[in-house]
Design a protein around this motif. Structure first.
Motif, PDB file in Angstrom:
ATOM      1  N   MET A  27       0.876  -1.267  -0.026  1.00 48.57           N
ATOM      2  CA  MET A  27      -0.015   0.000  -0.082  1.00 48.57           C
ATOM      3  C   MET A  27       0.815   1.060   0.033  1.00 48.57           C
ATOM      4  SD  MET A  27      -3.119   1.089  -0.305  1.00 48.57           S
ATOM      5  CE  MET A  27      -4.221  -0.092   0.642  1.00 48.57           C
ATOM      6  N   ARG A  28       1.854   1.106   0.672  1.00 47.69           N
ATOM      7  CA  ARG A  28       2.891   2.587   0.905  1.00 47.69           C
ATOM      8  C   ARG A  28       3.516   2.995  -0.548  1.00 47.69           C
ATOM      9  NH1 ARG A  28       6.654   3.669   5.687  1.00 47.69           N
ATOM     10  NH2 ARG A  28       5.670   5.804   5.963  1.00 47.69           N
ATOM     11  N   PRO A  29       3.982   1.938  -1.461  1.00 45.66           N
ATOM     12  CA  PRO A  29       4.409   2.373  -2.733  1.00 45.66           C
ATOM     13  C   PRO A  29       3.432   3.265  -3.428  1.00 45.66           C
ATOM     14  CG  PRO A  29       5.240   0.280  -2.157  1.00 45.66           C
ATOM     15  CD  PRO A  29       4.137   0.479  -1.052  1.00 45.66           C
ATOM     16  N   LYS A  30       2.256   2.549  -3.440  1.00 46.25           N
ATOM     17  CA  LYS A  30       1.306   3.259  -4.431  1.00 46.25           C
ATOM     18  C   LYS A  30       1.130   4.876  -3.929  1.00 46.25           C
ATOM     19  CE  LYS A  30      -3.409   2.654  -6.200  1.00 46.25           C
ATOM     20  NZ  LYS A  30      -4.437   1.907  -6.170  1.00 46.25           N
ATOM     21  N   LYS A  31       1.079   5.064  -2.601  1.00 47.07           N
ATOM     22  CA  LYS A  31       0.930   6.435  -2.419  1.00 47.07           C
ATOM     23  C   LYS A  31       2.120   7.248  -2.611  1.00 47.07           C
ATOM     24  CE  LYS A  31      -1.989   6.307   1.858  1.00 47.07           C
ATOM     25  NZ  LYS A  31      -2.176   6.612   3.056  1.00 47.07           N
ATOM     26  N   SER A  32       3.396   6.708  -2.423  1.00 44.08           N
ATOM     27  CA  SER A  32       4.475   7.472  -2.786  1.00 44.08           C
ATOM     28  C   SER A  32       4.381   7.776  -4.251  1.00 44.08           C
ATOM     29  CB  SER A  32       5.946   6.509  -2.538  1.00 44.08           C
ATOM     30  OG  SER A  32       5.845   6.224  -1.232  1.00 44.08           O
ATOM     31  N   TRP A  33       4.032   6.831  -5.248  1.00 43.30           N
ATOM     32  CA  TRP A  33       4.116   6.886  -6.426  1.00 43.30           C
ATOM     33  C   TRP A  33       2.948   8.226  -6.877  1.00 43.30           C
ATOM     34  CZ3 TRP A  33       6.157   6.938 -11.016  1.00 43.30           C
ATOM     35  CH2 TRP A  33       5.680   7.173 -12.106  1.00 43.30           C
ATOM     36  N   SER A  34       2.040   8.362  -6.230  1.00 44.99           N
ATOM     37  CA  SER A  34       0.918   9.436  -6.575  1.00 44.99           C
ATOM     38  C   SER A  34       1.465  10.554  -6.073  1.00 44.99           C
ATOM     39  CB  SER A  34      -0.515   8.968  -6.041  1.00 44.99           C
ATOM     40  OG  SER A  34      -0.343   8.957  -4.577  1.00 44.99           O
ATOM     41  N   LEU A  35       2.351  10.510  -5.264  1.00 41.90           N
ATOM     42  CA  LEU A  35       2.949  11.932  -4.482  1.00 41.90           C
ATOM     43  C   LEU A  35       4.037  12.337  -5.803  1.00 41.90           C
ATOM     44  CD1 LEU A  35       3.422  14.240  -2.758  1.00 41.90           C
ATOM     45  CD2 LEU A  35       5.318  12.672  -1.795  1.00 41.90           C
ATOM     46  N   LEU A  36       4.666  11.477  -6.227  1.00 42.29           N
ATOM     47  CA  LEU A  36       5.831  11.617  -7.184  1.00 42.29           C
ATOM     48  C   LEU A  36       4.980  12.118  -8.504  1.00 42.29           C
ATOM     49  CD1 LEU A  36       8.352   8.973  -6.862  1.00 42.29           C
ATOM     50  CD2 LEU A  36       8.845  11.360  -6.348  1.00 42.29           C
ATOM     51  N   LYS A  37       4.153  11.518  -8.838  1.00 47.17           N
ATOM     52  CA  LYS A  37       3.304  11.763 -10.002  1.00 47.17           C
ATOM     53  C   LYS A  37       2.723  13.029  -9.726  1.00 47.17           C
ATOM     54  CE  LYS A  37      -0.179  10.081 -13.300  1.00 47.17           C
ATOM     55  NZ  LYS A  37      -1.178   9.098 -13.451  1.00 47.17           N
ATOM     56  N   SER A  38       2.294  13.381  -9.034  1.00 51.63           N
ATOM     57  CA  SER A  38       1.567  14.797  -8.718  1.00 51.63           C
ATOM     58  C   SER A  38       2.509  16.101  -8.825  1.00 51.63           C
ATOM     59  CB  SER A  38       0.646  14.693  -7.494  1.00 51.63           C
ATOM     60  OG  SER A  38       1.649  14.952  -6.276  1.00 51.63           O
ATOM     61  N   GLN A  39       3.832  15.699  -8.566  1.00 56.13           N
ATOM     62  CA  GLN A  39       4.915  16.647  -8.530  1.00 56.13           C
ATOM     63  C   GLN A  39       5.600  17.064  -9.687  1.00 56.13           C
ATOM     64  OE1 GLN A  39       5.495  18.822  -5.676  1.00 56.13           O
ATOM     65  NE2 GLN A  39       3.449  17.759  -5.050  1.00 56.13           N
ATOM     66  N   PHE A  40       5.740  15.860 -10.443  1.00 60.03           N
ATOM     67  CA  PHE A  40       6.613  15.633 -11.689  1.00 60.03           C
ATOM     68  C   PHE A  40       5.828  15.378 -12.847  1.00 60.03           C
ATOM     69  CE2 PHE A  40       9.619  14.530  -8.201  1.00 60.03           C
ATOM     70  CZ  PHE A  40      10.287  15.702  -8.190  1.00 60.03           C
ATOM     71  N   CYS A  41       4.637  15.101 -12.885  1.00 61.62           N
ATOM     72  CA  CYS A  41       4.001  14.886 -14.032  1.00 61.62           C
ATOM     73  C   CYS A  41       2.567  15.776 -14.218  1.00 61.62           C
ATOM     74  CB  CYS A  41       3.376  13.498 -14.269  1.00 61.62           C
ATOM     75  SG  CYS A  41       4.596  12.237 -14.133  1.00 61.62           S
ATOM     76  N   ALA A  42       2.664  17.052 -13.775  1.00 65.94           N
ATOM     77  CA  ALA A  42       1.510  17.631 -13.549  1.00 65.94           C
ATOM     78  C   ALA A  42       1.277  18.501 -15.048  1.00 65.94           C
ATOM     79  CB  ALA A  42       1.785  18.821 -12.656  1.00 65.94           C
ATOM     80  N   HIS A  43       0.118  18.581 -15.354  1.00 64.92           N
ATOM     81  CA  HIS A  43      -0.036  19.278 -16.627  1.00 64.92           C
ATOM     82  C   HIS A  43      -0.237  20.903 -16.270  1.00 64.92           C
ATOM     83  CE1 HIS A  43      -0.701  15.692 -18.958  1.00 64.92           C
ATOM     84  NE2 HIS A  43      -1.316  15.051 -17.798  1.00 64.92           N
ATOM     85  N   VAL A  44       0.402  21.657 -17.080  1.00 61.73           N
ATOM     86  CA  VAL A  44       0.327  22.857 -17.073  1.00 61.73           C
ATOM     87  C   VAL A  44      -1.289  23.481 -17.495  1.00 61.73           C
ATOM     88  CG1 VAL A  44       0.988  25.532 -17.961  1.00 61.73           C
ATOM     89  CG2 VAL A  44       2.585  23.543 -17.670  1.00 61.73           C
TER      90      VAL A  44
END
Length: 100
Positions: free
Chosen positions: A1-18
């Motif tokens: 469960m923990r890796p999924k939360k980490s991935w969503s945090l990383l995705k929100s920080q580095f894969c955001a759409h302008v």
């Protein structure tokens, strides 16, 4: 469960759409305070706000001299805009108050 939360945090920080403002956005009568306007992100943010018709820009940064250099360029490009430079010291809450 923990890796999924980490991935969503990383995705929100580095894969955001302008999300750009709509083309008909108008910032007349608005004031913006932008910190770090002498470097790329703050400089470009300030420029974009000015292009959308911003009425007043406050450039807040540690080096007032660098801020005045940026303000000089912006004043020549956008003569109708009131542009101020404020000293900004993130260690001091008094730094955000203009002198005088």
């Amino acid at each position: 469960m923990r890796p999924k939360k980490s991935w969503s945090l990383l995705k929100s920080q580095f894969c955001a759409h302008v999300r750009w403002p709509p083309e008909n956005a108008n910032f007349q009568g608005k004031i913006a305070l932008v910190s770090g306007s002498n470097s790329r992100p703050g400089l470009e943010s300030s420029r974009q706000l000015l292009l959308f018709g911003l009425s007043s820009l406050i450039i807040a940064l540690r080096s007032v001299e660098k801020g005045e250099q940026v303000a000089l360029k912006f004043r020549s490009q956008f003569p109708a805009v009131a542009i101020q430079v404020w000293p900004l010291d993130m260690d001091s809450s008094r730094a955000m108050k203009p002198e005088g």
